[in-house]
Design a protein around this motif. Sequence first.
Motif, PDB file in Angstrom:
ATOM      1  N   GLY A 172      -9.505  14.844  -4.917  1.00 28.02           N
ATOM      2  CA  GLY A 172      -9.645  13.630  -4.101  1.00 28.02           C
ATOM      3  C   GLY A 172      -8.299  13.039  -3.712  1.00 28.02           C
ATOM      4  O   GLY A 172      -7.464  12.768  -4.578  1.00 28.02           O
ATOM      5  N   HIS A 173      -8.109  12.860  -2.409  1.00 31.08           N
ATOM      6  CA  HIS A 173      -6.856  12.276  -1.908  1.00 31.08           C
ATOM      7  C   HIS A 173      -6.708  10.846  -2.450  1.00 31.08           C
ATOM      8  O   HIS A 173      -5.706  10.486  -3.062  1.00 31.08           O
ATOM      9  CB  HIS A 173      -6.881  12.288  -0.374  1.00 31.08           C
ATOM     10  CG  HIS A 173      -5.599  11.914   0.283  1.00 31.08           C
ATOM     11  ND1 HIS A 173      -5.116  12.567   1.380  1.00 31.08           N
ATOM     12  CD2 HIS A 173      -4.711  10.941  -0.006  1.00 31.08           C
ATOM     13  CE1 HIS A 173      -3.956  12.014   1.736  1.00 31.08           C
ATOM     14  NE2 HIS A 173      -3.702  11.016   0.923  1.00 31.08           N
ATOM     15  N   HIS A 174      -7.758  10.070  -2.242  1.00 33.08           N
ATOM     16  CA  HIS A 174      -7.741   8.682  -2.713  1.00 33.08           C
ATOM     17  C   HIS A 174      -7.672   8.626  -4.244  1.00 33.08           C
ATOM     18  O   HIS A 174      -6.858   7.902  -4.815  1.00 33.08           O
ATOM     19  CB  HIS A 174      -8.996   7.959  -2.206  1.00 33.08           C
ATOM     20  CG  HIS A 174      -9.148   6.579  -2.733  1.00 33.08           C
ATOM     21  ND1 HIS A 174      -8.596   5.486  -2.104  1.00 33.08           N
ATOM     22  CD2 HIS A 174      -9.761   6.100  -3.847  1.00 33.08           C
ATOM     23  CE1 HIS A 174      -8.870   4.394  -2.809  1.00 33.08           C
ATOM     24  NE2 HIS A 174      -9.576   4.737  -3.863  1.00 33.08           N
ATOM     25  N   THR A 226      -0.156  14.875  -5.510  1.00 30.73           N
ATOM     26  CA  THR A 226      -1.253  13.997  -5.104  1.00 30.73           C
ATOM     27  C   THR A 226      -1.436  14.013  -3.592  1.00 30.73           C
ATOM     28  O   THR A 226      -0.528  14.404  -2.849  1.00 30.73           O
ATOM     29  CB  THR A 226      -0.975  12.546  -5.559  1.00 30.73           C
ATOM     30  OG1 THR A 226       0.200  12.081  -4.895  1.00 30.73           O
ATOM     31  CG2 THR A 226      -0.798  12.454  -7.063  1.00 30.73           C
ATOM     32  N   GLY A 227      -2.594  13.573  -3.116  1.00 27.06           N
ATOM     33  CA  GLY A 227      -2.846  13.423  -1.684  1.00 27.06           C
ATOM     34  C   GLY A 227      -3.291  14.711  -1.023  1.00 27.06           C
ATOM     35  O   GLY A 227      -4.062  15.479  -1.592  1.00 27.06           O
ATOM     36  N   ALA A 228      -2.812  14.936   0.202  1.00 24.66           N
ATOM     37  CA  ALA A 228      -3.214  16.109   0.975  1.00 24.66           C
ATOM     38  C   ALA A 228      -2.125  17.170   0.893  1.00 24.66           C
ATOM     39  O   ALA A 228      -1.431  17.439   1.852  1.00 24.66           O
ATOM     40  CB  ALA A 228      -3.481  15.723   2.424  1.00 24.66           C
ATOM     41  N   THR A 236      -6.498  10.663  -6.418  1.00 26.67           N
ATOM     42  CA  THR A 236      -5.226  11.057  -7.044  1.00 26.67           C
ATOM     43  C   THR A 236      -4.086  10.107  -6.683  1.00 26.67           C
ATOM     44  O   THR A 236      -3.026  10.170  -7.288  1.00 26.67           O
ATOM     45  CB  THR A 236      -4.817  12.497  -6.646  1.00 26.67           C
ATOM     46  OG1 THR A 236      -4.727  12.592  -5.211  1.00 26.67           O
ATOM     47  CG2 THR A 236      -5.810  13.525  -7.169  1.00 26.67           C
ATOM     48  N   GLU A 237      -4.310   9.237  -5.692  1.00 27.56           N
ATOM     49  CA  GLU A 237      -3.205   8.378  -5.238  1.00 27.56           C
ATOM     50  C   GLU A 237      -3.411   6.892  -5.527  1.00 27.56           C
ATOM     51  O   GLU A 237      -2.762   6.041  -4.939  1.00 27.56           O
ATOM     52  CB  GLU A 237      -2.938   8.614  -3.738  1.00 27.56           C
ATOM     53  CG  GLU A 237      -2.434  10.009  -3.490  1.00 27.56           C
ATOM     54  CD  GLU A 237      -1.660  10.206  -2.197  1.00 27.56           C
ATOM     55  OE1 GLU A 237      -2.071   9.638  -1.175  1.00 27.56           O
ATOM     56  OE2 GLU A 237      -0.654  10.931  -2.225  1.00 27.56           O
ATOM     57  N   ARG A 238      -4.319   6.594  -6.466  1.00 25.24           N
ATOM     58  CA  ARG A 238      -4.527   5.186  -6.822  1.00 25.24           C
ATOM     59  C   ARG A 238      -3.416   4.648  -7.711  1.00 25.24           C
ATOM     60  O   ARG A 238      -3.182   3.449  -7.754  1.00 25.24           O
ATOM     61  CB  ARG A 238      -5.789   5.056  -7.672  1.00 25.24           C
ATOM     62  CG  ARG A 238      -7.089   5.192  -6.971  1.00 25.24           C
ATOM     63  CD  ARG A 238      -8.169   4.897  -8.023  1.00 25.24           C
ATOM     64  NE  ARG A 238      -9.450   5.380  -7.619  1.00 25.24           N
ATOM     65  CZ  ARG A 238     -10.131   6.324  -8.272  1.00 25.24           C
ATOM     66  NH1 ARG A 238      -9.645   6.881  -9.364  1.00 25.24           N
ATOM     67  NH2 ARG A 238     -11.307   6.714  -7.834  1.00 25.24           N
ATOM     68  N   VAL A 295       0.814  -1.225   0.000  1.00 28.27           N
ATOM     69  CA  VAL A 295       0.000   0.000   0.000  1.00 28.27           C
ATOM     70  C   VAL A 295       0.843   1.270   0.000  1.00 28.27           C
ATOM     71  O   VAL A 295       2.049   1.243   0.263  1.00 28.27           O
ATOM     72  CB  VAL A 295      -0.923   0.076   1.249  1.00 28.27           C
ATOM     73  CG1 VAL A 295      -2.023  -0.969   1.201  1.00 28.27           C
ATOM     74  CG2 VAL A 295      -0.118  -0.013   2.532  1.00 28.27           C
ATOM     75  N   HIS A 296       0.143   2.393  -0.240  1.00 31.06           N
ATOM     76  CA  HIS A 296       0.752   3.723  -0.118  1.00 31.06           C
ATOM     77  C   HIS A 296       0.597   4.227   1.322  1.00 31.06           C
ATOM     78  O   HIS A 296       1.496   4.826   1.871  1.00 31.06           O
ATOM     79  CB  HIS A 296       0.047   4.667  -1.107  1.00 31.06           C
ATOM     80  CG  HIS A 296       0.577   6.054  -1.075  1.00 31.06           C
ATOM     81  ND1 HIS A 296       1.921   6.350  -1.142  1.00 31.06           N
ATOM     82  CD2 HIS A 296      -0.057   7.252  -0.984  1.00 31.06           C
ATOM     83  CE1 HIS A 296       2.087   7.662  -1.098  1.00 31.06           C
ATOM     84  NE2 HIS A 296       0.913   8.224  -0.988  1.00 31.06           N
ATOM     85  N   HIS A 297      -0.564   4.006   1.907  1.00 35.38           N
ATOM     86  CA  HIS A 297      -0.820   4.426   3.293  1.00 35.38           C
ATOM     87  C   HIS A 297      -0.862   3.202   4.205  1.00 35.38           C
ATOM     88  O   HIS A 297      -1.860   2.491   4.236  1.00 35.38           O
ATOM     89  CB  HIS A 297      -2.174   5.145   3.416  1.00 35.38           C
ATOM     90  CG  HIS A 297      -2.297   6.381   2.588  1.00 35.38           C
ATOM     91  ND1 HIS A 297      -3.432   6.693   1.891  1.00 35.38           N
ATOM     92  CD2 HIS A 297      -1.425   7.383   2.354  1.00 35.38           C
ATOM     93  CE1 HIS A 297      -3.259   7.843   1.256  1.00 35.38           C
ATOM     94  NE2 HIS A 297      -2.043   8.279   1.514  1.00 35.38           N
ATOM     95  N   GLY A 298       0.235   2.974   4.932  1.00 26.09           N
ATOM     96  CA  GLY A 298       0.268   1.873   5.876  1.00 26.09           C
ATOM     97  C   GLY A 298      -0.102   2.344   7.268  1.00 26.09           C
ATOM     98  O   GLY A 298      -1.030   3.157   7.442  1.00 26.09           O
TER      99      GLY A 298
HETATM  100 ZN   LIG Z   1      -1.719  10.157   0.791  1.00 29.23          ZN
END
Ligand SMILES: [Zn+2]
Length: 252
Positions: free
Chosen positions: A219-221, A177-179, A223-225, A63-66
Motif C-alpha cells: 500500500g502506497h498510503h 515506501t510509496g510507488a 507505507t507512507e503514513r 504533508v508528504h504529497h502536496g
Molecule cells: Zn508517495
Amino acid sequence: MIERRTLLKHLDTILQTAKFRDYCPNGLQVEGHEHIGHIVTGVTASQALVDAAIERGADTILVHHGYFWKGEDERVTGIKRERLKALLANDINLIAYHLPLDSHPVYGNNVQLADVLNLQIDGPLSEEDSTMPGLIGRLPQPMTAREFSELLGEALQRQPLHIGEETDVIETIGWCTGAAQGYLQAAVNAGVDAFLTGEINEPAVHLARETGTHFFSAGHHATERYGVKALGEYLQQEFDLLVEFIDVDNPV
Ligand SMILES: [Zn+2]
C-alpha cells in the motif's frame, strides 16, 4: 506559536531540502497564516484532509504529497481550484516534503517503516545510485513469506499482495515506501530475498517471478503514513505546537 519563516527554515535545515531534485516544490506550497500554532499532518493534501484541517481550526497542513507535480496541468481548474480555494479562504499554510521525507535518517518514511515492522537496517537499497531512497536489511527473524504477509497485514492494517511461494523462508529484504515498484531491480541487484513497496505493476510481477525475489505490495498510503507523523510529533515537542495526524484512509 512560531513564525512561519522560522519553522520553514528549521524544516529545510533538518530535512536537507536543497540536496534533492524532486518532482514537486518542497517546503511552503501555499501561503497562509504568518504565525503557526496548530498543524494538521497527513499523507496527502486531498480535499478531505483540507476539510478536516478547516474543521479543526488548524492554521497549517503538513504533508508528504502536496501539489504542483512536474508534468501535471498547471491550470487552476477543477479539484485543484477547490483545494486552493479552501486553503486560501481559510488562510491555511500548505507545507509539503516529498523526497526529503522519504530519505531522512530519523523521520524518513523508510526508516519509520523499518521501525513499525521491526526491520534491521543494513544500508541503502542502491550502492550505485545515492539519490535512490530505500533501504536493505533483515526481518526480525527468518520467517515464511506467509508469516511476513501476516505481520505486514497486522502492522499496517491492510492485507499486502504477495508474489512468490508462500512457504519460502525469507530473511533479507529491500524496501522503499510509496510507488517504488521500479526499484525492484535494485533489490534484485542487492541480492535480497524480498522487496517491499507500496504499489506493484504488471512487469514487476514477471521480474519478481523470474528472479525468484519475493514482492510485497503493502500500500502506497499505508507505507507512507509514518514519516510525516513522526515529523509532526517532533515539531509538537520542539516548538510546543498543537499537532494532529489525520489518517484519511486510502486502500491503494
Ligand atoms: Zn508517495
